[in-house]
Motif scaffolding. Sequence first.
Motif, mmCIF file in Angstrom:
data_model
loop_
_atom_site.group_PDB
_atom_site.id
_atom_site.type_symbol
_atom_site.label_atom_id
_atom_site.label_comp_id
_atom_site.label_asym_id
_atom_site.label_seq_id
_atom_site.Cartn_x
_atom_site.Cartn_y
_atom_site.Cartn_z
ATOM 1 N N VAL A 1 0.839 -1.193 0.000
ATOM 2 C CA VAL A 1 0.000 0.000 0.000
ATOM 3 C C VAL A 1 0.877 1.246 0.000
ATOM 4 C CG1 VAL A 1 -1.661 1.350 1.348
ATOM 5 C CG2 VAL A 1 -1.973 -1.121 1.077
ATOM 6 N N SER B 1 -10.619 -1.418 -1.664
ATOM 7 C CA SER B 1 -9.312 -2.066 -1.750
ATOM 8 C C SER B 1 -9.448 -3.516 -2.188
ATOM 9 C CB SER B 1 -8.613 -1.986 -0.390
ATOM 10 O OG SER B 1 -7.377 -2.661 -0.417
ATOM 11 N N LEU C 1 -7.085 0.244 3.842
ATOM 12 C CA LEU C 1 -6.743 -0.422 2.590
ATOM 13 C C LEU C 1 -6.037 -1.749 2.849
ATOM 14 C CD1 LEU C 1 -5.493 2.657 0.507
ATOM 15 C CD2 LEU C 1 -7.782 1.648 0.568
ATOM 16 N N ARG D 1 -4.476 4.161 4.957
ATOM 17 C CA ARG D 1 -3.579 3.031 4.697
ATOM 18 C C ARG D 1 -4.076 1.789 5.431
ATOM 19 N NH1 ARG D 1 2.075 5.693 6.614
ATOM 20 N NH2 ARG D 1 2.088 7.536 5.274
#
Length: 825
Positions: A304, A427, A316, A313
């Motif tokens: 990521v 994601s 995801l 982050r």
Amino acid sequence: MRKVLMASVAGLVLLSAVPAAAQSSPRTGAQTASASAPVAWQEGLFSVRADPQKGKVSVRLPAPDADGVLGRYLYQPGLSAGLGMDGAGLDRSGLGQAQIVAFRKVGNRVFAAFENEDFRAQNADADQVNAVAASFTAPVVWSGEVIETGPDGAVTVDLSGFLERDAVNAVGRLKRARLGTFKPAPTLSFIDTARTLVFPENVEFDTVQTFTSDEPAAELSRVSPEARAVTLTVHHSFIRLPDAGFQPVPHDPRSGTSAQILVTDFAADLDHPVVSRLARRFRLEKTDPTAARSPVKKPIVFYVDRAAPPAIRQALIEGGNWWAQAFDQAGYVDAFRVELLPEGANPMDARYNIVSWVHRETRGWSTGTSVNDPRTGEIVRGVVQLGSLRDRQDKMIFEGLVGADRSGTGGEDDPDRLAYQRLRQLSAHEIGHVLGIAHNFAASTFEGRASVMDYPAPWVIADGERLDFSRAYTTGVGAWDRYVVNWLYGDAPGQDPQARRAALAAEAQARGYRFVNDTDTRPLGSLQPYGAMWDNGADVVAEFANTLAVRRIALSRFGLGNLPAGAPAADLRRVVVPIYLYHRYQTTAVGRQIGGVDYAYAVSGDGRERADPVPAERQRAALDALMQALSPETLDLPDRVLDLLSSAQSGVPDRQTDIELFDGRTDAVFDPSSAAAAATESVYETLLAPERLNRLVEQQRRDPSQLGLQETLDRIALTVGPGGALSPRQAELRRVARARYAAYLAALIQGKALSSTAQGVVRDAANRFGDQLKRCRGDQNETAQCAYLAQALTGPVEGLKALGETLPVAQPVPPGAPIGGGDWY
């Protein structure tokens, strides 16, 4: 669909740290050289000498073989630095087309040609192979003079000209996006030698390229301080061709995989097709191939982007790691993971599968793409591009439903919490594409919403006057996703792989799973009743009623509380759009039932070859539901809300906001009639698509009890025509829906997409609707509009043309999907 950290053109800095998962620790940048010292060679996939003084790159390729070939590599261009404008296809971390490039020495020159892997003679003798090769072009894209030939036959050539080509077709993309006619500006371009990376399995280069135009589109000034010059950083990856041992997987239309490798085999036997497809997948090998469950030799790892904020982050990473369960259930232990890109690592390094956080001027699509071996379908690298503004749109929608004061509370209806849930879904969705998995737009109709590969509308339930968000999004990949991973990657020791996959596909069908891809979902006239985006529920009509209820509750409470404290009141005009149009996607799903046909991606003998029309009672229920969306009660907004929607914004216009608003015809004051007209489009654009009208004729030809075209048009005319007691405010909204219907009739009559029978029925319906309007009674506004429309519909053809010009079918509707689409995520 990949993500890349990008440095500014003004100060490109070498990022060379390598994560622990990466092999070796090679020299990662061109060495700094003084004016007098020779530039050192870097050894890797091939030898590279990057000269910062001259701005040139030389390479030393192995001695030529008998055909003069110096080397063959998988070549992938992309963008380290992009344009920042949605719709141009020039985003940071975007990929160009992967090719196999062959360098060949002829005389004193080296030629680079892209091999043509689309047309083959597989498992054939040399004569057949050569005949196919001679029949189709393998374009030569560059040549350069040999600088030196070594004692071992190795050839040194200046590769700068190859790297300075318009490798991503920036000129063509700018032209297609109507941004102007540009041309390369060599004197404003350079090879950034400091960004050269040399590894045993890949070599990476960056070229800063400028393109200029004397007449650029005005839109470019929004993203560039000088619109006449577009500067991009083009990245070039040369990757070692995968070795033998990968087993290609023939595509099965039932599998749910994306077949992007199309093969034409002219050596195929007569009992085999000439054209076939290969599924895409990573090479995933067990350490013990005889075991049903085993660790793997090399796991699939995604990194990521560190450009994403920390909380994003984490979302995801969590969402991406959902896929680990699917691989584990398929028998692969510790085979998949998502983690943060190590600090200092270069995300353009071709060894990394990247989840990239991409910034654009406006919100836009997220994508999942891959670098594939065109010979086999093996995925060499995956790249996810996630637009950085989409989560803000999600949060705004939730604040529009429940109020901005719920943000940060941690409750089930917390807009921040829900936006992070959506990011986890996003994601997983885009990583799924990289893994080789296609959209499945029928998955929302399964129990438990069985796939992250559908477009997930938040499932908000109207519980009395309360909005229930407890099932807004699912967690983890679904049953369909686990099936596809097992089909694509799984194995069964001792069992024929093709037979195993056929059995899995048959089992999925027996469990009632449906698979509907993009081509049978995105067109407005699609007849596949299970193909819809951003919808929910197995019973689309029942869910439509729920969606209208959610919309009613939200609008009944709508006001300044839907804005954060201190926000400009003008922002309310943006927040109201997705709430007022909250039903737009479920409306499309309902419309697909009318004239709908349940057809499958069947194979002969699997029992799903028959295409069945949607039952008549379901079609009529769908038509009744759509008429609710045209009713004045649905189209209305309370005066309390209308009075708040005319605050203006001072200062420089903001495109992120401006394109998201309802167009109006009342200057700066909010125009409820234009908003209502936009809402009717979600009904008319689907219901009156020519393909659907033609199908209504055909289905009644085969079954007179089915819903027909005349009945459908009469039902619309009854809904929007004159009659009934309405208040003046609601009568005006019915006139809006009526005018839009008349405009569609005029456009259909003047178009060429209808069958002759459908054309006749539509013309007759227009005449009868016109006669109905002639008998209109009411106030002056009502009789005046009825007379105007009646004259146009029943008079000479010039009246229809005038109607089409004054009431164009394409009422501007704020974008729902990422900008450039027509949906709202």
